[in-house]
Design an enzyme around this catalytic site. Structure first.
Site, PDB file in Angstrom:
ATOM      1  N   TYR A  97      -7.036  16.859  -9.427  1.00 23.49           N
ATOM      2  CA  TYR A  97      -6.305  16.071 -10.418  1.00 23.49           C
ATOM      3  C   TYR A  97      -5.272  16.937 -11.136  1.00 23.49           C
ATOM      4  CZ  TYR A  97      -5.683  12.937 -14.469  1.00 23.49           C
ATOM      5  OH  TYR A  97      -5.170  12.127 -15.445  1.00 23.49           O
ATOM      6  N   THR A 129      -6.914   1.194 -21.051  1.00 18.79           N
ATOM      7  CA  THR A 129      -6.867   0.444 -19.790  1.00 18.79           C
ATOM      8  C   THR A 129      -8.214  -0.231 -19.549  1.00 18.79           C
ATOM      9  OG1 THR A 129      -7.645   2.325 -18.498  1.00 18.79           O
ATOM     10  CG2 THR A 129      -5.253   2.123 -18.812  1.00 18.79           C
ATOM     11  N   LYS A 175      -1.211  16.186 -10.843  1.00 17.90           N
ATOM     12  CA  LYS A 175      -0.498  15.783 -12.048  1.00 17.90           C
ATOM     13  C   LYS A 175       0.536  16.823 -12.469  1.00 17.90           C
ATOM     14  CE  LYS A 175      -2.025  11.700 -13.096  1.00 17.90           C
ATOM     15  NZ  LYS A 175      -1.105  10.536 -13.029  1.00 17.90           N
ATOM     16  N   ASP A 230       0.873  -1.166   0.000  1.00 21.02           N
ATOM     17  CA  ASP A 230       0.000   0.000   0.000  1.00 21.02           C
ATOM     18  C   ASP A 230       0.912   1.218   0.000  1.00 21.02           C
ATOM     19  OD1 ASP A 230      -1.644   2.137   0.502  1.00 21.02           O
ATOM     20  OD2 ASP A 230      -2.740   1.183   2.149  1.00 21.02           O
TER      21      ASP A 230
END
Length: 280
Positions: free
Chosen positions: A175, A210, A179, A76
């Site tokens: 996000y 994906t 990024k 993790d």
């Protein structure tokens, strides 16, 4: 055109490699003959992410079947202690690390359909927490422990998987921030690693096919759009090409697009297409 083989004994670590881009990178490194350590939380004894198929053991078996040596280690990456134990094991068992691909990412779980459809003040705060901890911070932590191994051997490659749309808003504040910071992290690390012969870059996949993308496009009636995507292995081929480049250190600190590297190094996707770099 570079050959699809790495120096014998190359050891790579791909974080978040149960499926998707991480799996594609591990697969291509296996085909190139590397020892590939794959990490993540999805194991055959439990898959906490969602109902998507794929485990780290599956990916490790694929690496081995492809000619490399696959090793699955549950981790993790939001737990500093687990990451510390992971690198202690790498040090003990291999004594080196040649490639680290920071691919692990989180934040979508339970929030599909909301991430890019609501303004930031209407988002759940745990989206930010997860994107930061399971993305940007996880990439820093893995690099923190990888750097001493690479510095000791005066060589190595650290890759942050990012998205690369400079000057464009990515549709979600959290996000976009994480990024963009991933790119800057690669640039900043490169400044301190360069004197030790270690390269750090950000790498941009394009529109990648994906499992998540396939599921979303199919579910929303846009399966025809899948023809516009590339396979996860296209990104893997970019990683292999970079790792073989004798002038790799010259690229340290840069943000690189898979499509541009395909044109530079002469590789294609699995279907033979040379797919240009992704743009909005």
């Amino acid at each position: 055109m570079l050959t699809n083989s790495l120096v014998n004994g190359t050891v790579a670590l791909i974080t978040g490699a149960s499926r998707g881009v991480g799996k594609g990178i591990a697969h291509e490194l296996g085909l190139a003959g590397a020892t590939v350590i794959v990490t993540g939380r999805s194991t055959r004894s439990g898959q906490p992410d969602d109902d998507r198929p794929g485990t780290i053991e599956d990916t490790a078996d694929l690496v081995t079947a492809s000619g490399g040596k696959g090793i699955a280690i549950p981790c993790d990456h939001t737990s500093d202690e687990e990451v510390k134990r992971l690198f202690a094991r790498i040090q003990e068992e291999f004594g080196r690390l040649d490639i680290l691909v920071n691919n692990v990412w989180g934040g979508y779980e339970g929030h599909e359909g909301k991430i890019f459809s609501k303004p930031f003040w209407e988002q759940d705060l745990d989206v930010w927490e997860t994107m930061f901890r399971a993305g940007l911070r996880a990439h820093f932590t893995a690099s923190y422990y990888a750097a001493p191994l690479m510095i000791a051997q005066q060589s190595g490659l650290i890759i942050n998987i990012s998205i690369g749309v400079t000057g464009k808003y990515l549709g979600n504040v959290m996000y976009d921030t994480c990024k963009t910071a991933d790119d800057r992290l690669a640039f900043a690390m490169a400044q301190e690693l360069h004197p030790h012969g270690v390269t750090a870059v950000a790498l941009y996949p394009g529109h990648t096919r994906t499992e998540r993308v396939e599921r979303v496009l199919t579910k929303t009636g846009h399966a025809d759009k899948l023809t516009e995507t590339h396979s996860p292995r296209y990104v893997g081929r970019a990683v292999v090409a970079l790792a073989q480049d004798p002038h790799l250190l010259d690229k340290s600190g840069q943000s690189l697009a898979t499509g541009d590297l395909a044109a530079l190094y002469g590789f294609t996707d699995v279907d033979g297409r040379l797919i240009p770099a992704f743009t909005f």
